[in-house]
Structures are given as structure tokens and as C-alpha cells.
Enzyme design. Structure first.
Site, PDB file in Angstrom:
ATOM      1  N   ASP A   1     -51.665  10.860  16.159  1.00 24.01           N
ATOM      2  CA  ASP A   1     -52.394  11.692  17.132  1.00 24.01           C
ATOM      3  C   ASP A   1     -53.710  11.043  17.547  1.00 24.01           C
ATOM      4  OD1 ASP A   1     -51.073  14.662  17.224  1.00 24.01           O
ATOM      5  OD2 ASP A   1     -50.779  13.737  15.273  1.00 24.01           O
TER       6      ASP A   1
ATOM      7  N   ASP B   1     -52.194   5.107  13.385  1.00 14.95           N
ATOM      8  CA  ASP B   1     -52.247   6.552  13.280  1.00 14.95           C
ATOM      9  C   ASP B   1     -51.412   7.110  14.450  1.00 14.95           C
ATOM     10  OD1 ASP B   1     -53.328   9.238  12.887  1.00 14.95           O
ATOM     11  OD2 ASP B   1     -54.622   8.801  14.601  1.00 14.95           O
TER      12      ASP B   1
ATOM     13  N   ASP C   1     -58.162   6.929  15.018  1.00 21.04           N
ATOM     14  CA  ASP C   1     -59.198   7.534  15.872  1.00 21.04           C
ATOM     15  C   ASP C   1     -60.050   8.573  15.167  1.00 21.04           C
ATOM     16  OD1 ASP C   1     -57.036   9.432  15.683  1.00 21.04           O
ATOM     17  OD2 ASP C   1     -58.039  10.540  17.274  1.00 21.04           O
TER      18      ASP C   1
HETATM   19 MG   LIG Z   1     -55.599  10.627  14.849  1.00 21.86          MG
END
Ligand SMILES: [Mg+2]
Length: 254
Positions: free
Chosen positions: A28, A26, A195
Site C-alpha cells: 500500500d 511494500d 512509504d
Molecule cells: Mg505502505
């Protein structure tokens, strides 16, 4: 959940690193730290250098909720196998159906969220992100966004860090994108680091030996079996991946 960087789990990483593995991240909160203004999110120079080296040793992809063109410019110069945008929609399904849904949603959201300070509607052409990071009263802002979104036809809501993502219902998600690209590179397995809530679509694919699911930050209820302690620890993970495929077997510093 277990710490993938703990000595006891090094063998798990080694097994994946020595197989035909697709390495996926991923953006960000994973490759780039979370910042107050998402437009300014950028990888640290160290992360970029390490990612570049990993991408020369493994097939590497980035799978983001951002529009694909947006992510592409943030990872420019890194030899990635693919950049997936809009939570798995782009490059394959960013078509008329998704764009049409988003065009119908925007005026409904503008009307429903009028006057809500600190709430920003981001038009990503094929999906929408409604950010409330800058709202003073965040629970109220989130509730208002959910209420406004309830009026949308054909929308799937995915929560996130101070954002509500709206994607066309039935659209491919990040998990399907990772599976598709794993098959495309004839890889036997995938390692995925993420995340946030949309990353759970990937973590949920985990089958013994096939997907190594790593969450940034341990969280109860996550489908990921492993975690790294923080976004910063992703650098250490990249370094281990490099060391596992270095011809000398000795760590080299970028
Ligand atoms: Mg993320």
C-alpha cells in the site's frame, strides 16, 4: 535524502542491479496507490505488468502489513519469491502466541473505542490495524486509539497513514523478514521500497552497500538514503530495474 531516479544516482541503481540483489516492495502506498477504502487498493495495470517483468529478472518479494492471504490475492499472477504479511509475522510466526494476543486485545479495543465514529478495527488474526481514515476529528481519534491501546498487554504500536498498527511485542518486523529472505535467496544485497512507518524497520537495516533503502516521498527523519517522488514514480523505478537487466540494454515497453 536523494532522488534515486536522478541521473546522478543511476550508478547506484546499476551497482545494485548488477549484484545478487533481492528486490522487495511494500504494497500500500508503494505498489498500489493509497485509496480511501483500503479494501479497494489495487496496482495500476501498468505497475502490475512492470512488476511481473522485474520478477522474471530478479528475485522479488512483497512485504506488507496486510494479512498475507489478503496481499497474495492482490499480487496473484506475479511470479514473486515470497509474500510476507502482517509486518513480517507471516508466513513464519503467525502462530498461537500472536493469535492469542490479538484475541485478548480485540474485546479491550472494542470496549475502549465504543462509540468512536469512523474508527475501524481490522482483525488480521496475528496483528491488528485500527484505521481512523474515516474519522472526522483525526487527532482526537488517534489519541483515543492510543489511549485504548495503552491497556493492551504485550503490544507494540507502530503508527502509519491514518492507522495505528498493533503487533505482538518482540515479533519479527519487516526488516527481519527482508534479511531472512535475502539470506534464503543467497543474495548479497537488497533493494527495498516502502512509504510508511513500518518500513523504517527495513530502512534502519541499511549498511553501506548491502541495502538500498528507497522511500516513497522524501521525509525528514527517515532512515532511507533515497526516495522516489511519488507512488507513481515507482513505475519509473521498475522500468529502470528492467532496463538494467535487459539483454539488449535497450528499454523495452510492456
Ligand atoms: Mg505502505
Amino acid at each position: 535524502m536523494r532522488d534515486i531516479l536522478a541521473r546522478a544516482n543511476r550508478g547506484v541503481l546499476r551497482d545494485f542491479a548488477s549484484s545478487r540483489v533481492l528486490v522487495a516492495f511494500d504494497y500500500d502506498g508503494t505498489l498500489a496507490p493509497i485509496v480511501a477504502d483500503p479494501a479497494r487498493a489495487a496496482m495500476r495495470a501498468r505497475t502490475r505488468a512492470l512488476l511481473g517483468r522485474v520478477a522474471r529478472l530478479y528475485p522479488v518479494i512483497v512485504v506488507s502489513g496486510r494479512a498475507r492471504a489478503d496481499v497474495e490475492q492482490r499480487v496473484a499472477g506475479v511470479p514473486l519469491g515470497e509474500v510476507v504479511g502482517n509486518h513480517g509475522l507471516e508466513p513464519w510466526h503467525g502462530g498461537r502466541r500472536a493469535a492469542g494476543a490479538v484475541r485478548r486485545w480485540l474485546p479491550v479495543l472494542a470496549h475502549g473505542l465504543a462509540g468512536l465514529r469512523g474508527v475501524v478495527v481490522e482483525d488480521k488474526i496475528f496483528s491488528v490495524a485500527v484505521h481512523y481514515r474515516r474519522a472526522r476529528a483525526k487527532p482526537q481519534a488517534r489519541a483515543a486509539i492510543l489511549a485504548a491501546s495503552a491497556a493492551l498487554d504485550d503490544a507494540r504500536l507502530i503508527g502509519g497513514r491514518q492507522v495505528v498498527n498493533l503487533v505482538p511485542r518482540g515479533a519479527p518486523h519487516k526488516g527481519l523478514a527482508v534479511e531472512r529472505l535475502r539470506a534464503r535467496c543467497s543474495c548479497d544485497s537488497a533493494l527495498y521500497v516502502g512509504d510508511d512507518e513500518t518500513d523504517e524497520d527495513v530502512f534502519a537495516l541499511a549498511r553501506a552497500g548491502r541495502l538500498l533503502a528507497i522511500r516513497v516521498g522524501a521525509r525528514r527523519g527517515s532512515a532511507a538514503a533515497y526516495f522516489v517522488k511519488s507512488q507513481r514514480a515507482v513505475d519509473a523505478l521498475l522500468r529502470v530495474l528492467i532496463d538494467e537487466r535487459s539483454p539488449t540494454g535497450r528499454p523495452r515497453r510492456p
